[in-house]
Design a protein around this motif. Structure first.
Motif, PDB file in Angstrom:
ATOM      1  N   ASN A   4       0.837  -1.183   0.000  1.00  0.00           N
ATOM      2  CA  ASN A   4       0.000   0.000   0.000  1.00  0.00           C
ATOM      3  C   ASN A   4       0.881   1.245   0.000  1.00  0.00           C
ATOM      4  OD1 ASN A   4      -2.931  -1.178   0.883  1.00  0.00           O
ATOM      5  ND2 ASN A   4      -1.280  -2.304   1.874  1.00  0.00           N
ATOM      6  N   PHE A   5       1.041   1.831  -1.159  1.00  0.00           N
ATOM      7  CA  PHE A   5       1.803   3.078  -1.247  1.00  0.00           C
ATOM      8  C   PHE A   5       1.399   3.804  -2.521  1.00  0.00           C
ATOM      9  CE2 PHE A   5       5.241   5.984  -0.397  1.00  0.00           C
ATOM     10  CZ  PHE A   5       5.346   5.906   0.982  1.00  0.00           C
ATOM     11  N   GLY A   6       2.225   3.748  -3.545  1.00  0.00           N
ATOM     12  CA  GLY A   6       1.909   4.427  -4.782  1.00  0.00           C
ATOM     13  C   GLY A   6       2.564   5.802  -4.855  1.00  0.00           C
ATOM     14  N   PRO A   7       2.278   6.514  -5.924  1.00  0.00           N
ATOM     15  CA  PRO A   7       1.237   6.199  -6.901  1.00  0.00           C
ATOM     16  C   PRO A   7       1.684   5.133  -7.899  1.00  0.00           C
ATOM     17  CG  PRO A   7       2.378   8.178  -7.562  1.00  0.00           C
ATOM     18  CD  PRO A   7       2.917   7.818  -6.208  1.00  0.00           C
ATOM     19  N   VAL A   8       0.695   4.628  -8.636  1.00  0.00           N
ATOM     20  CA  VAL A   8       1.000   3.767  -9.777  1.00  0.00           C
ATOM     21  C   VAL A   8       1.622   4.665 -10.839  1.00  0.00           C
ATOM     22  CG1 VAL A   8       0.042   2.267 -11.550  1.00  0.00           C
ATOM     23  CG2 VAL A   8      -0.947   2.258  -9.252  1.00  0.00           C
ATOM     24  N   LEU A   9       2.827   4.327 -11.280  1.00  0.00           N
ATOM     25  CA  LEU A   9       3.523   5.143 -12.269  1.00  0.00           C
ATOM     26  C   LEU A   9       3.167   4.727 -13.692  1.00  0.00           C
ATOM     27  CD1 LEU A   9       7.074   5.162 -10.620  1.00  0.00           C
ATOM     28  CD2 LEU A   9       5.312   6.929 -10.455  1.00  0.00           C
ATOM     29  N   ILE A  10       3.106   3.416 -13.920  1.00  0.00           N
ATOM     30  CA  ILE A  10       2.797   2.869 -15.237  1.00  0.00           C
ATOM     31  C   ILE A  10       1.829   1.711 -15.042  1.00  0.00           C
ATOM     32  CG2 ILE A  10       3.736   1.704 -17.282  1.00  0.00           C
ATOM     33  CD1 ILE A  10       6.430   3.098 -16.649  1.00  0.00           C
ATOM     34  N   ASN A  11       0.780   1.693 -15.846  1.00  0.00           N
ATOM     35  CA  ASN A  11      -0.219   0.626 -15.747  1.00  0.00           C
ATOM     36  C   ASN A  11      -0.473   0.070 -17.141  1.00  0.00           C
ATOM     37  OD1 ASN A  11      -2.192  -1.131 -14.937  1.00  0.00           O
ATOM     38  ND2 ASN A  11      -3.671   0.426 -14.315  1.00  0.00           N
ATOM     39  N   GLU A  12      -0.164  -1.214 -17.322  1.00  0.00           N
ATOM     40  CA  GLU A  12      -0.285  -1.885 -18.618  1.00  0.00           C
ATOM     41  C   GLU A  12       0.416  -1.093 -19.719  1.00  0.00           C
ATOM     42  OE1 GLU A  12      -1.116  -4.822 -18.767  1.00  0.00           O
ATOM     43  OE2 GLU A  12      -2.136  -5.087 -16.847  1.00  0.00           O
ATOM     44  N   GLY A  13       1.618  -0.629 -19.385  1.00  0.00           N
ATOM     45  CA  GLY A  13       2.461   0.054 -20.350  1.00  0.00           C
ATOM     46  C   GLY A  13       2.185   1.524 -20.517  1.00  0.00           C
ATOM     47  N   GLU A  14       1.068   2.005 -19.985  1.00  0.00           N
ATOM     48  CA  GLU A  14       0.679   3.409 -20.152  1.00  0.00           C
ATOM     49  C   GLU A  14       0.994   4.211 -18.899  1.00  0.00           C
ATOM     50  OE1 GLU A  14      -0.421   4.620 -23.005  1.00  0.00           O
ATOM     51  OE2 GLU A  14      -0.357   2.631 -23.917  1.00  0.00           O
ATOM     52  N   THR A  15       1.452   5.446 -19.082  1.00  0.00           N
ATOM     53  CA  THR A  15       1.724   6.317 -17.945  1.00  0.00           C
ATOM     54  C   THR A  15       0.454   6.550 -17.149  1.00  0.00           C
ATOM     55  OG1 THR A  15       3.532   7.422 -19.081  1.00  0.00           O
ATOM     56  CG2 THR A  15       2.513   8.614 -17.257  1.00  0.00           C
TER      57      THR A  15
END
Length: 340
Positions: free
Chosen positions: A205-216
Motif C-alpha cells: 500500500n503506497f503508490g502512486p501507480v507510475l505505469i499501468n499496462e504500459g501506459e503512464t
C-alpha cells in the motif's frame, strides 16, 4: 536377393526413414533443452545440484556468494540479477534487472511480527532471509497503514478495510502484478470476483501507480490523498518496483536524494521520467508493464553484494549511510538452486 514386392520394400524403407527422423527429432529436442536450461558459461555450478521447490513461508536456500559474478551481477540457473547506474536531473539512480525461475522466489519479509513496532536496517533483514537482492517495502505499520489491506506471503494480516489514500499493488501466485488506484473495499471485492482463479500472495500500500499496462498512470494520481507522505513535489530519494512484459522478469529503480551530494533528488514526475529512461535502456523486446512507487526518502533501500566481503549491504545513496533509516519490511529475491 530381395524377393519381396517393390511396394513392400518401399514401405520398409519408409519405416526406417521415419524411425531415423524420430531419433533425430528427439536428439534435437534434448540438445535444445540443454542449451536453454544450461547456465551461462560464467557460472560455475555443481552438476549434482538441483532446483528446489520453495515453501510459501519458511526457510529458503542460503546465499551462495560464489554465484556473484561481480559486485553488480549474480547468476545461477534459477536467478539472474544485474545492477546498472545512470544519472538524470543531476541525480544518480540505480536499477536492477531481475529474472527468476519460480514465482516464489519473489518474496516479502517483516523485520519482526506484523504487529511489531521494531525496525532494522534493510541489509540486516535481507541477511536474515537469505536474500540475494532486496529493496524496502511500504513501511508497513499500524501508524501508517492501519486501514490497509495487508497480505504477505499468502497470509492476510489486515483485511477488514481498504484505505483509498494509498494505491494498492497486488502480486499473485504467478508472480504477476495488479494495481488498484485509490482503492475502495468495493473495488477490491470486485477485483477478487473477477480474478477468482488467482491467489493473492503479497500486497503493498503506497503508490502512486507510475505505469499501468504500459501506459503512464500519473494522471490518475490524486495528490490530495497521500501527498503528505509521498511528497510528490519534493525532490527526494524514491523507489519503484516494476514487472516487465516477459514472465517472471522485474525491474527495481531507485534514485538518490539531496542528502547524497551532489544529487538533488527527484520529484514524482521526474522519477516517472527516470523509470521511463531506464525502460529505454532495457534489452530489446523488454518493456514495463506495471511500475509502482514504494516508500522513499531515507527508507529507500537497495541491497546487493558487498564488494569487500561475502555479505550483502545497502548499495544506494552511499554518502547517506549515517542517515540510513531502519525499515519494517523488505521485498526480496532468493535462489531456488541448492548445491548438494
Amino acid at each position: 536377393m530381395d524377393t519381396r514386392a517393390p511396394d513392400a520394400r518401399v514401405r520398409k524403407g519408409n519405416e526406417k526413414m521415419i524411425k531415423s527422423l524420430w531419433k533425430f527429432a528427439v536428439i534435437a529436442v534434448l540438445l535444445g533443452m540443454l542449451l536453454v536450461l544450461a547456465p551461462s558459461p560464467l557460472v560455475d555450478y555443481d552438476a549434482y545440484a538441483e532446483v528446489i521447490e520453495l515453501p510459501l513461508r519458511g526457510k529458503t536456500p542460503e546465499v551462495d556468494f560464489s554465484k556473484y559474478i561481480s559486485a553488480d551481477e549474480y547468476e545461477d540457473p534459477t536467478l539472474h540479477v544485474q545492477i546498472f547506474r545512470g544519472r538524470i536531473y543531476d541525480t544518480d539512480y540505480i536499477y536492477a534487472l531481475v529474472k527468476i525461475a519460480s514465482p516464489l522466489q519473489l518474496r516479502s519479509a517483516f523485520v519482526d511480527r506484523a504487529d511489531s513496532t521494531a525496525t532494522a536496517k534493510g541489509f540486516r533483514i535481507a541477511r536474515e532471509n537469505n536474500a540475494v537482492f532486496a529493496i524496502n517495502g511500504d513501511y508497513f505499520s499500524s501508524e501508517y497503514h492501519d486501514d490497509n489491506y495487508i497480505v504477505r506471503q499468502g497470509k492476510v494480516f489486515k483485511g477488514a478495510f481498504v484505505d483509498e489514500k494509498w494505491d494498492l499493488l497486488i502480486i499473485d501466485q504467478n508472480g504477476d502484478f495488479h494495481v488498484l488506484v485509490a482503492p475502495t473495499k468495493k473495488a477490491l471485492n470486485a477485483w477478487k470476483d473477477e480474478h477468482a482463479d488467482l491467489q493473492i500472495i503479497n500486497t503493498f500500500n503506497f503508490g502512486p501507480v507510475l505505469i499501468n499496462e504500459g501506459e503512464t498512470a500519473m494522471a490518475d494520481f490524486n495528490e490530495s490523498l497521500n501527498h503528505r507522505w509521498i511528497g510528490n513535489h519534493k525532490p527526494q530519494q524514491r523507489m519503484a518496483i516494476c514487472q516487465l512484459n516477459e514472465p517472471l522478469t522485474y525491474l527495481f529503480v531507485t534514485c538518490e536524494g539531496p542528502e547524497n551530494e551532489p544529487g538533488s533528488g527527484l520529484t514524482m514526475n521526474q522519477f516517472e521520467e527516470c523509470v521511463r529512461e531506464v525502460e529505454g535502456q532495457l534489452p530489446d523486446g523488454l518493456s514495463i508493464r506495471i511500475a509502482f512507487n514504494l516508500d522513499g526518502g531515507n527508507s529507500a533501500t537497495m541491497v546487493f553484494k558487498d564488494p569487500e566481503k561475502d555479505a550483502v549491504k545497502k548499495i544506494n545513496a552511499p554518502n547517506n549511510v549515517t542517515e540510513e533509516r531502519g525499515i519494517k519490511d523488505i521485498i526480496y529475491v532468493v535462489s531456488a538452486w541448492k548445491d548438494d
